[in-house]
Structure formats: C-alpha cells, structure tokens
Scaffold this active site. Structure first.
Site, PDB file in Angstrom:
ATOM      1  N   LYS A  11      -4.277 -33.816 -77.405  1.00 41.33           N
ATOM      2  CA  LYS A  11      -3.846 -34.443 -78.775  1.00 41.33           C
ATOM      3  C   LYS A  11      -5.625 -35.655 -78.775  1.00 41.33           C
ATOM      4  O   LYS A  11      -6.429 -35.725 -77.697  1.00 41.33           O
ATOM      5  CB  LYS A  11      -3.154 -35.800 -77.981  1.00 41.33           C
ATOM      6  CG  LYS A  11      -1.527 -34.868 -77.550  1.00 41.33           C
ATOM      7  CD  LYS A  11      -0.793 -35.769 -77.748  1.00 41.33           C
ATOM      8  CE  LYS A  11       0.601 -34.947 -77.020  1.00 41.33           C
ATOM      9  NZ  LYS A  11       1.830 -37.026 -76.466  1.00 41.33           N
ATOM     10  N   PHE A  59       9.267 -46.132 -80.008  1.00 42.06           N
ATOM     11  CA  PHE A  59       7.930 -45.441 -80.057  1.00 42.06           C
ATOM     12  C   PHE A  59       7.090 -44.428 -81.276  1.00 42.06           C
ATOM     13  O   PHE A  59       6.231 -44.776 -81.341  1.00 42.06           O
ATOM     14  CB  PHE A  59       7.555 -44.778 -78.487  1.00 42.06           C
ATOM     15  CG  PHE A  59       8.549 -43.592 -78.586  1.00 42.06           C
ATOM     16  CD1 PHE A  59       8.589 -42.793 -79.437  1.00 42.06           C
ATOM     17  CD2 PHE A  59       9.662 -44.251 -77.853  1.00 42.06           C
ATOM     18  CE1 PHE A  59       8.449 -41.354 -78.773  1.00 42.06           C
ATOM     19  CE2 PHE A  59      10.281 -42.448 -77.801  1.00 42.06           C
ATOM     20  CZ  PHE A  59       9.850 -41.215 -77.727  1.00 42.06           C
ATOM     21  N   ARG A 104      -1.399 -33.694 -66.982  1.00 41.39           N
ATOM     22  CA  ARG A 104      -0.918 -35.055 -67.394  1.00 41.39           C
ATOM     23  C   ARG A 104      -0.893 -36.071 -66.057  1.00 41.39           C
ATOM     24  O   ARG A 104      -1.574 -37.215 -66.128  1.00 41.39           O
ATOM     25  CB  ARG A 104       0.009 -35.898 -67.711  1.00 41.39           C
ATOM     26  CG  ARG A 104       0.356 -35.107 -69.145  1.00 41.39           C
ATOM     27  CD  ARG A 104       2.284 -34.069 -69.411  1.00 41.39           C
ATOM     28  NE  ARG A 104       2.200 -34.763 -71.492  1.00 41.39           N
ATOM     29  CZ  ARG A 104       2.926 -33.918 -71.953  1.00 41.39           C
ATOM     30  NH1 ARG A 104       4.314 -34.227 -71.666  1.00 41.39           N
ATOM     31  NH2 ARG A 104       3.292 -34.356 -73.733  1.00 41.39           N
ATOM     32  N   GLU A 131       6.573 -25.058 -84.531  1.00 41.59           N
ATOM     33  CA  GLU A 131       5.227 -26.201 -84.582  1.00 41.59           C
ATOM     34  C   GLU A 131       4.362 -24.347 -85.363  1.00 41.59           C
ATOM     35  O   GLU A 131       3.332 -25.552 -85.508  1.00 41.59           O
ATOM     36  CB  GLU A 131       5.224 -26.740 -83.454  1.00 41.59           C
ATOM     37  CG  GLU A 131       6.332 -27.704 -82.764  1.00 41.59           C
ATOM     38  CD  GLU A 131       6.433 -28.068 -81.620  1.00 41.59           C
ATOM     39  OE1 GLU A 131       5.248 -27.693 -80.420  1.00 41.59           O
ATOM     40  OE2 GLU A 131       7.864 -28.563 -81.463  1.00 41.59           O
TER      41      GLU A 131
HETATM   42  P1  GDP Z   1       6.634 -34.293 -74.459  1.00 40.06           P
HETATM   43  O1  GDP Z   1       7.425 -33.187 -74.956  1.00 40.06           O
HETATM   44  O2  GDP Z   1       7.014 -34.582 -73.002  1.00 40.06           O
HETATM   45  O3  GDP Z   1       5.829 -34.649 -75.297  1.00 40.06           O
HETATM   46  O4  GDP Z   1       7.524 -35.483 -74.798  1.00 40.06           O
HETATM   47  P2  GDP Z   1       8.657 -35.878 -75.662  1.00 40.06           P
HETATM   48  O5  GDP Z   1       8.701 -34.431 -76.714  1.00 40.06           O
HETATM   49  O6  GDP Z   1       9.937 -36.405 -75.590  1.00 40.06           O
HETATM   50  O7  GDP Z   1       7.999 -37.239 -76.699  1.00 40.06           O
HETATM   51  C1  GDP Z   1       6.713 -36.683 -78.002  1.00 40.06           C
HETATM   52  C2  GDP Z   1       6.121 -37.515 -77.704  1.00 40.06           C
HETATM   53  O8  GDP Z   1       6.317 -39.086 -77.743  1.00 40.06           O
HETATM   54  C3  GDP Z   1       5.400 -37.859 -76.125  1.00 40.06           C
HETATM   55  O9  GDP Z   1       4.043 -37.073 -75.475  1.00 40.06           O
HETATM   56  C4  GDP Z   1       4.318 -39.557 -76.238  1.00 40.06           C
HETATM   57  O10 GDP Z   1       3.326 -39.733 -76.729  1.00 40.06           O
HETATM   58  C5  GDP Z   1       5.690 -39.910 -76.906  1.00 40.06           C
HETATM   59  N1  GDP Z   1       6.604 -40.673 -76.246  1.00 40.06           N
HETATM   60  C6  GDP Z   1       7.678 -40.182 -75.832  1.00 40.06           C
HETATM   61  N2  GDP Z   1       8.658 -41.076 -75.358  1.00 40.06           N
HETATM   62  C7  GDP Z   1       8.350 -41.828 -75.358  1.00 40.06           C
HETATM   63  C8  GDP Z   1       8.543 -43.019 -75.191  1.00 40.06           C
HETATM   64  O11 GDP Z   1       9.200 -43.689 -74.788  1.00 40.06           O
HETATM   65  N3  GDP Z   1       7.411 -44.266 -75.042  1.00 40.06           N
HETATM   66  C9  GDP Z   1       6.009 -44.245 -76.085  1.00 40.06           C
HETATM   67  N4  GDP Z   1       5.600 -45.846 -76.307  1.00 40.06           N
HETATM   68  N5  GDP Z   1       6.293 -43.116 -75.885  1.00 40.06           N
HETATM   69  C10 GDP Z   1       6.000 -41.556 -76.045  1.00 40.06           C
END
Ligand code: GDP
Ligand code: MG
Length: 155
Positions: A11, A59, A104, A131
C-alpha cells in the site's frame, strides 16, 4: 486448498516508507512465487470497486483517500494455500494488534484515520479472483518454475 493465486498490494504508506523490498522478501522467503507485478496509483473508481464490501462503513471515504494517495505495488502470488498463508503472514488488520513476526506487526503502528497497515492480501478464493482481474489481464500473469518447486513434489 491446493495451489492458489492471490493478490497482494503493497500500500501507499509502505511504498513511501521504503518497505517494498522487505515485504517482497518475506513473501519470497516463505516459498511463494511472484507470477505478476506492477506499480500504479489506483484511480478512485477502481478503489471503490476493490473495497466495495466496505461501502457505507465509517472509514470507507478515508480508506479510498488513503489507497489512492500515492502509487502502490501490485503482486500476484502463487503457492500452496497461498490465500491463507499470505493472510497469516500479514497479521491482524490493525497493526497495533498484529503480532510481532507478522508483516503488519513488525512494520508499523497504523497511524491515520484509515488504518495505514502497509499491505493487502485477498481474503478468500472469490475475492482473490475478483481482485486479480481488477488489476491484471491474463497475459500479465506468468507461468514458470521456481528453483525450489521440487519441494512440493509428491512421492
Ligand atoms: P484487511 O482484509 O485485513 O485489509 O481488512 P478489511 O478488509 O476489514 O479492511 C480493509 C482496509 O480498510 C484495512 O486494511 C484498513 O486499511 C481499513 N480498515 C479496516 N477496518 C477499519 C476500521 O475499523 N477503521 C479504520 N479507520 N480503517 C479500517
Ligand atoms: Mg479485506
């Protein structure tokens, strides 16, 4: 199960922090094969499509700004159980909770209101398929043998 392809995105926060090499190193060290790669700055429409499962969440708009803020590195990874394996290499979504030893967990604290967490990996065969198609054409995905492919031989 079996051999899978998955999409990794290094990213914008990781690119501007100079972490690209270290992240790729971890994927290669695990024995995963890079079968496609490119750098591009995601446009807003593609970002909204990529993260469509999060539309409407608090978010979401910050996430779109974050992911479109600067170029990212896109990698298609192939390997045994690649989806599950890359997700466990990544660690928890919020880097403050991600365990040491994960990408991470080791490489950041997730500053910012969009959770800057350095890397993305597809979370299921369905999302991997969607994707990969969003960012790569068929002819950009390569087939070759890694020198350590013998490791996966059946006896
Ligand atoms: P991932 O699959 O682990 O990347 O997580 P998700 O698919 O749930 O979320 C996609 C992306 O959105 C994450 O990698 C974070 O950059 C962002 N994100 C996810 N959950 C949150 C949250 O609760 N708060 C905020 N601010 N950003 C979030
Ligand atoms: Mg996700």
């Amino acid at each position: 199960m079996g051999f899978e392809k998955t999409l990794i995105i290094i990213k914008p926060d990781a690119v501007v922090r100079g972490l690209v090499g270290r992240i790729i190193q971890r994927l290669e060290d695990k024995g995963l094969k890079i079968v496609a790669t490119k750098m591009l700055k995601i446009d807003e429409d593609t970002a909204r499509e990529h993260y469509s499962e999060h539309v409407g969440k608090s978010f979401f708009e910050s996430l779109i700004k974050y992911i479109t803020s600067s170029p990212s590195i896109f990698i298609v990874i192939e390997g045994k159980n690649a989806i599950e394996v890359t997700r466990s290499l990544l660690g928890d979504t919020d880097p403050k909770d991600a365990l040491p030893g994960t990408i991470r967990g080791d490489l950041g604290l997730g500053k910012g209101n969009a959770i800057h967490n350095v890397v993305h990996a597809s979370d299921s065969p369905e999302s991997a398929k969607k994707e990969i198609k969003l960012f790569f054409s068929e002819d950009e995905i390569h087939e070759y043998e890694r020198a350590d492919d013998w490791y996966h031989r059946e006896y």
